[in-house]
Scaffold this motif. Structure first.
Motif, PDB file in Angstrom:
ATOM      1  N   ASN A 109     -48.948 -10.174 -12.744  1.00  0.00           N
ATOM      2  CA  ASN A 109     -47.928  -9.361 -12.062  1.00  0.00           C
ATOM      3  C   ASN A 109     -46.663 -10.181 -11.781  1.00  0.00           C
ATOM      4  O   ASN A 109     -46.658 -11.406 -11.930  1.00  0.00           O
ATOM      5  CB  ASN A 109     -48.523  -8.844 -10.742  1.00  0.00           C
ATOM      6  CG  ASN A 109     -47.894  -7.535 -10.301  1.00  0.00           C
ATOM      7  OD1 ASN A 109     -46.773  -7.197 -10.682  1.00  0.00           O
ATOM      8  ND2 ASN A 109     -48.613  -6.791  -9.486  1.00  0.00           N
ATOM      9  N   ALA A 156     -44.282 -12.349  -9.837  1.00  0.00           N
ATOM     10  CA  ALA A 156     -44.526 -13.341  -8.776  1.00  0.00           C
ATOM     11  C   ALA A 156     -46.003 -13.697  -8.603  1.00  0.00           C
ATOM     12  O   ALA A 156     -46.441 -14.063  -7.512  1.00  0.00           O
ATOM     13  CB  ALA A 156     -43.934 -12.870  -7.445  1.00  0.00           C
ATOM     14  N   GLY A 158     -47.331 -16.218 -10.059  1.00  0.00           N
ATOM     15  CA  GLY A 158     -47.442 -17.679 -10.133  1.00  0.00           C
ATOM     16  C   GLY A 158     -47.474 -18.214 -11.555  1.00  0.00           C
ATOM     17  O   GLY A 158     -47.935 -19.327 -11.800  1.00  0.00           O
ATOM     18  N   THR A 218     -45.028 -19.234 -13.375  1.00  0.00           N
ATOM     19  CA  THR A 218     -44.159 -20.410 -13.529  1.00  0.00           C
ATOM     20  C   THR A 218     -44.886 -21.685 -13.079  1.00  0.00           C
ATOM     21  O   THR A 218     -44.803 -22.724 -13.758  1.00  0.00           O
ATOM     22  CB  THR A 218     -42.862 -20.214 -12.706  1.00  0.00           C
ATOM     23  OG1 THR A 218     -42.312 -18.954 -13.065  1.00  0.00           O
ATOM     24  CG2 THR A 218     -41.860 -21.305 -12.983  1.00  0.00           C
ATOM     25  N   VAL A 261     -35.888 -14.749 -18.770  1.00  0.00           N
ATOM     26  CA  VAL A 261     -35.293 -13.919 -17.713  1.00  0.00           C
ATOM     27  C   VAL A 261     -33.782 -14.143 -17.611  1.00  0.00           C
ATOM     28  O   VAL A 261     -33.025 -13.199 -17.378  1.00  0.00           O
ATOM     29  CB  VAL A 261     -35.924 -14.212 -16.324  1.00  0.00           C
ATOM     30  CG1 VAL A 261     -35.428 -13.217 -15.282  1.00  0.00           C
ATOM     31  CG2 VAL A 261     -37.415 -14.150 -16.397  1.00  0.00           C
ATOM     32  N   TRP A 277     -32.012 -11.895 -19.801  1.00  0.00           N
ATOM     33  CA  TRP A 277     -32.041 -10.497 -19.370  1.00  0.00           C
ATOM     34  C   TRP A 277     -31.056 -10.264 -18.229  1.00  0.00           C
ATOM     35  O   TRP A 277     -30.678  -9.138 -17.945  1.00  0.00           O
ATOM     36  CB  TRP A 277     -33.440 -10.080 -18.906  1.00  0.00           C
ATOM     37  CG  TRP A 277     -34.516 -10.360 -19.907  1.00  0.00           C
ATOM     38  CD1 TRP A 277     -34.357 -10.573 -21.250  1.00  0.00           C
ATOM     39  CD2 TRP A 277     -35.913 -10.486 -19.657  1.00  0.00           C
ATOM     40  NE1 TRP A 277     -35.567 -10.819 -21.833  1.00  0.00           N
ATOM     41  CE2 TRP A 277     -36.543 -10.770 -20.880  1.00  0.00           C
ATOM     42  CE3 TRP A 277     -36.702 -10.383 -18.509  1.00  0.00           C
ATOM     43  CZ2 TRP A 277     -37.907 -10.956 -20.999  1.00  0.00           C
ATOM     44  CZ3 TRP A 277     -38.060 -10.565 -18.615  1.00  0.00           C
ATOM     45  CH2 TRP A 277     -38.665 -10.851 -19.848  1.00  0.00           C
ATOM     46  N   LEU A 323     -31.292  -6.470 -16.498  1.00  0.00           N
ATOM     47  CA  LEU A 323     -32.415  -6.492 -15.551  1.00  0.00           C
ATOM     48  C   LEU A 323     -31.983  -5.865 -14.224  1.00  0.00           C
ATOM     49  O   LEU A 323     -32.652  -4.992 -13.675  1.00  0.00           O
ATOM     50  CB  LEU A 323     -32.901  -7.930 -15.327  1.00  0.00           C
ATOM     51  CG  LEU A 323     -34.107  -8.072 -14.386  1.00  0.00           C
ATOM     52  CD1 LEU A 323     -35.373  -7.468 -15.008  1.00  0.00           C
ATOM     53  CD2 LEU A 323     -34.365  -9.531 -14.013  1.00  0.00           C
ATOM     54  N   MET A 379     -31.469  -2.129 -14.604  1.00  0.00           N
ATOM     55  CA  MET A 379     -32.732  -1.381 -14.675  1.00  0.00           C
ATOM     56  C   MET A 379     -33.302  -1.150 -13.273  1.00  0.00           C
ATOM     57  O   MET A 379     -33.748  -0.054 -12.945  1.00  0.00           O
ATOM     58  CB  MET A 379     -33.728  -2.142 -15.559  1.00  0.00           C
ATOM     59  CG  MET A 379     -35.047  -1.453 -15.819  1.00  0.00           C
ATOM     60  SD  MET A 379     -36.248  -1.570 -14.481  1.00  0.00           S
ATOM     61  CE  MET A 379     -36.474  -3.338 -14.365  1.00  0.00           C
ATOM     62  N   TYR A 380     -33.256  -2.175 -12.415  1.00  0.00           N
ATOM     63  CA  TYR A 380     -33.787  -1.997 -11.063  1.00  0.00           C
ATOM     64  C   TYR A 380     -32.944  -1.004 -10.258  1.00  0.00           C
ATOM     65  O   TYR A 380     -33.466  -0.259  -9.436  1.00  0.00           O
ATOM     66  CB  TYR A 380     -33.880  -3.335 -10.322  1.00  0.00           C
ATOM     67  CG  TYR A 380     -35.123  -4.129 -10.701  1.00  0.00           C
ATOM     68  CD1 TYR A 380     -36.393  -3.539 -10.666  1.00  0.00           C
ATOM     69  CD2 TYR A 380     -35.044  -5.465 -11.093  1.00  0.00           C
ATOM     70  CE1 TYR A 380     -37.527  -4.249 -11.020  1.00  0.00           C
ATOM     71  CE2 TYR A 380     -36.185  -6.196 -11.442  1.00  0.00           C
ATOM     72  CZ  TYR A 380     -37.413  -5.574 -11.398  1.00  0.00           C
ATOM     73  OH  TYR A 380     -38.543  -6.279 -11.750  1.00  0.00           O
ATOM     74  N   LEU A 386     -32.817  -2.248 -21.114  1.00  0.00           N
ATOM     75  CA  LEU A 386     -33.518  -3.507 -20.807  1.00  0.00           C
ATOM     76  C   LEU A 386     -34.682  -3.727 -21.767  1.00  0.00           C
ATOM     77  O   LEU A 386     -34.826  -4.801 -22.356  1.00  0.00           O
ATOM     78  CB  LEU A 386     -34.035  -3.518 -19.363  1.00  0.00           C
ATOM     79  CG  LEU A 386     -34.915  -4.741 -19.060  1.00  0.00           C
ATOM     80  CD1 LEU A 386     -34.101  -6.031 -19.037  1.00  0.00           C
ATOM     81  CD2 LEU A 386     -35.679  -4.591 -17.755  1.00  0.00           C
ATOM     82  N   VAL A 416     -35.653  -6.855 -24.017  1.00  0.00           N
ATOM     83  CA  VAL A 416     -36.867  -7.633 -23.727  1.00  0.00           C
ATOM     84  C   VAL A 416     -37.698  -7.743 -25.014  1.00  0.00           C
ATOM     85  O   VAL A 416     -38.165  -8.817 -25.390  1.00  0.00           O
ATOM     86  CB  VAL A 416     -37.703  -6.977 -22.602  1.00  0.00           C
ATOM     87  CG1 VAL A 416     -39.097  -7.602 -22.515  1.00  0.00           C
ATOM     88  CG2 VAL A 416     -36.997  -7.086 -21.251  1.00  0.00           C
ATOM     89  N   LEU A 449     -42.644   2.367 -16.753  1.00  0.00           N
ATOM     90  CA  LEU A 449     -41.409   3.167 -16.636  1.00  0.00           C
ATOM     91  C   LEU A 449     -41.673   4.610 -17.061  1.00  0.00           C
ATOM     92  O   LEU A 449     -41.245   5.557 -16.406  1.00  0.00           O
ATOM     93  CB  LEU A 449     -40.306   2.555 -17.516  1.00  0.00           C
ATOM     94  CG  LEU A 449     -39.596   1.321 -16.947  1.00  0.00           C
ATOM     95  CD1 LEU A 449     -38.828   0.580 -18.041  1.00  0.00           C
ATOM     96  CD2 LEU A 449     -38.640   1.718 -15.826  1.00  0.00           C
ATOM     97  N   ARG A 508     -35.067 -13.091  -5.025  1.00  0.00           N
ATOM     98  CA  ARG A 508     -34.166 -13.020  -6.179  1.00  0.00           C
ATOM     99  C   ARG A 508     -33.329 -11.741  -6.026  1.00  0.00           C
ATOM    100  O   ARG A 508     -33.905 -10.681  -5.769  1.00  0.00           O
ATOM    101  CB  ARG A 508     -35.019 -12.930  -7.441  1.00  0.00           C
ATOM    102  CG  ARG A 508     -34.460 -13.642  -8.635  1.00  0.00           C
ATOM    103  CD  ARG A 508     -35.376 -13.441  -9.834  1.00  0.00           C
ATOM    104  NE  ARG A 508     -36.065 -14.641 -10.260  1.00  0.00           N
ATOM    105  CZ  ARG A 508     -37.147 -14.646 -11.046  1.00  0.00           C
ATOM    106  NH1 ARG A 508     -37.660 -13.528 -11.467  1.00  0.00           N
ATOM    107  NH2 ARG A 508     -37.715 -15.773 -11.402  1.00  0.00           N
ATOM    108  N   GLU A 539     -34.409  -8.377  -7.409  1.00  0.00           N
ATOM    109  CA  GLU A 539     -35.755  -7.928  -7.054  1.00  0.00           C
ATOM    110  C   GLU A 539     -35.877  -7.417  -5.622  1.00  0.00           C
ATOM    111  O   GLU A 539     -36.958  -7.012  -5.206  1.00  0.00           O
ATOM    112  CB  GLU A 539     -36.746  -9.075  -7.288  1.00  0.00           C
ATOM    113  CG  GLU A 539     -36.826  -9.460  -8.750  1.00  0.00           C
ATOM    114  CD  GLU A 539     -37.718 -10.655  -9.012  1.00  0.00           C
ATOM    115  OE1 GLU A 539     -38.080 -10.867 -10.160  1.00  0.00           O
ATOM    116  OE2 GLU A 539     -38.030 -11.399  -8.047  1.00  0.00           O
ATOM    117  N   ILE A 575     -37.582  -4.063  -5.062  1.00  0.00           N
ATOM    118  CA  ILE A 575     -38.944  -3.793  -5.554  1.00  0.00           C
ATOM    119  C   ILE A 575     -39.871  -3.461  -4.379  1.00  0.00           C
ATOM    120  O   ILE A 575     -40.127  -4.302  -3.518  1.00  0.00           O
ATOM    121  CB  ILE A 575     -39.514  -5.000  -6.331  1.00  0.00           C
ATOM    122  CG1 ILE A 575     -38.661  -5.291  -7.567  1.00  0.00           C
ATOM    123  CG2 ILE A 575     -40.967  -4.752  -6.736  1.00  0.00           C
ATOM    124  CD1 ILE A 575     -39.167  -6.447  -8.422  1.00  0.00           C
TER     125      ILE A 575
END
Ligand code: DGT
Length: 227
Positions: free
Chosen positions: A25, A27, A29, A31, A50, A53, A62, A65-66, A76, A80, A114, A165, A168, A171
């Motif tokens: 999902n 965030a 982890g 990275t 990212v 984007w 990005l 899109m949000y 987007l 992508v 989406l 961010r 985000e 969200i």
């Protein structure tokens, strides 16, 4: 170098190299996981594009899109899909490649979400699906292992708030719950979309120290992946 084999476009010499995709999902982890493995020799780590984007010739698909998924979802996702394909096809510079997400999750998770949430018109979904089907039919995209960082949507929501961010901030928890459900259907229940590779599940709700411990424990299993 790309060439044709059995009617498909393939990357030369790819058969001797392992490709591992880190999935999870927003965030969850990913990275941190990639950073841990980037310290290993003989491994190439590719993060999600990212930054591309957020800035395509001065535009931020990005963020758009949000703000308005119905209007900008197709924009987007088209980009992508292109940027993920570019990642998959780029020349591998080490015996093992580890990459963040894949062209498969872009389609099976994000495009699907989406569409199902009523934020993508049927015609946009149809056009993206035609592109995706063409790509996966005509181009070889080998993946040897999927590492699924399994989190609760609540944990991701907390982490999202902490990293704050700009794009985000809009969200809600429900968005993370939908993404979570799609991941579970795909990688755990194996009931929604085709699996391109075997799946290794790593519980990822714990703190950093525990996660690093888990990566150490699973290290050999991950690095010896070959389908
Ligand atoms: P991490 O390390 O697990 O926290 O992952 P991040 O933050 O490096 O990357 P992630 O997966 O949260 O993705 C960055 C942003 O891009 C996030 O807002 C979700 C979004 N995103 C990623 N792939 C797609 C996609 O295919 N479609 C849509 N709509 N959004 C996507």
């Amino acid at each position: 170098m790309l060439s044709f084999s059995q009617g498909k476009l393939v990357r030369n010499g790819e058969d001797k190299k392992a490709v591992i995709c880190i999935e999870g999902n927003i965030a969850s982890g990913k990275t941190t996981c990639l950073e841990y493995f980037s310290k290993t020799s003989n491994i190439e780590v590719l993060t999600e594009p990212v930054s591309k984007w957020r800035n395509v010739r001065g535009h931020n698909p990005l963020g758009l899109m949000y703000q308005d998924p119905k209007r900008w979802g197709l924009t987007l996702q088209t980009y992508v899909q292109l940027s993920m394909l570019d990642r998959h096809l780029s020349t591998i510079s080490a015996p093992v490649r580890m990459m963040e997400r894949s062209i498969f999750s872009a389609k099976y998770i994000f495009v699907e979400n989406l569409y199902r949430s009523g934020n993508m018109p049927e015609v946009d979904f149809a056009v993206l699906s035609e592109w995706f089907d063409w790509i996966t039919t005509n181009i070889s995209i080998p993946v040897d292992l999927i590492v699924y960082l399994q989190t609760s949507p609540q944990t991701c929501h907390e982490r999202l708030k902490q990293r704050s961010r700009e794009e985000e901030k809009v969200i809600p928890l429900e968005y993370l719950e939908s993404i979570h459900q799609l991941y579970e259907d795909w990688l755990i229940k194996k009931s929604s979309s085709p699996l391109p590779a075997p799946v290794l599940v790593i519980p990822a709700d714990q703190d950093l120290q525990e996660m690093l411990h888990q990566y150490k424990e699973n290290r050999d299993k991950i690095l010896t992946a070959r389908s």
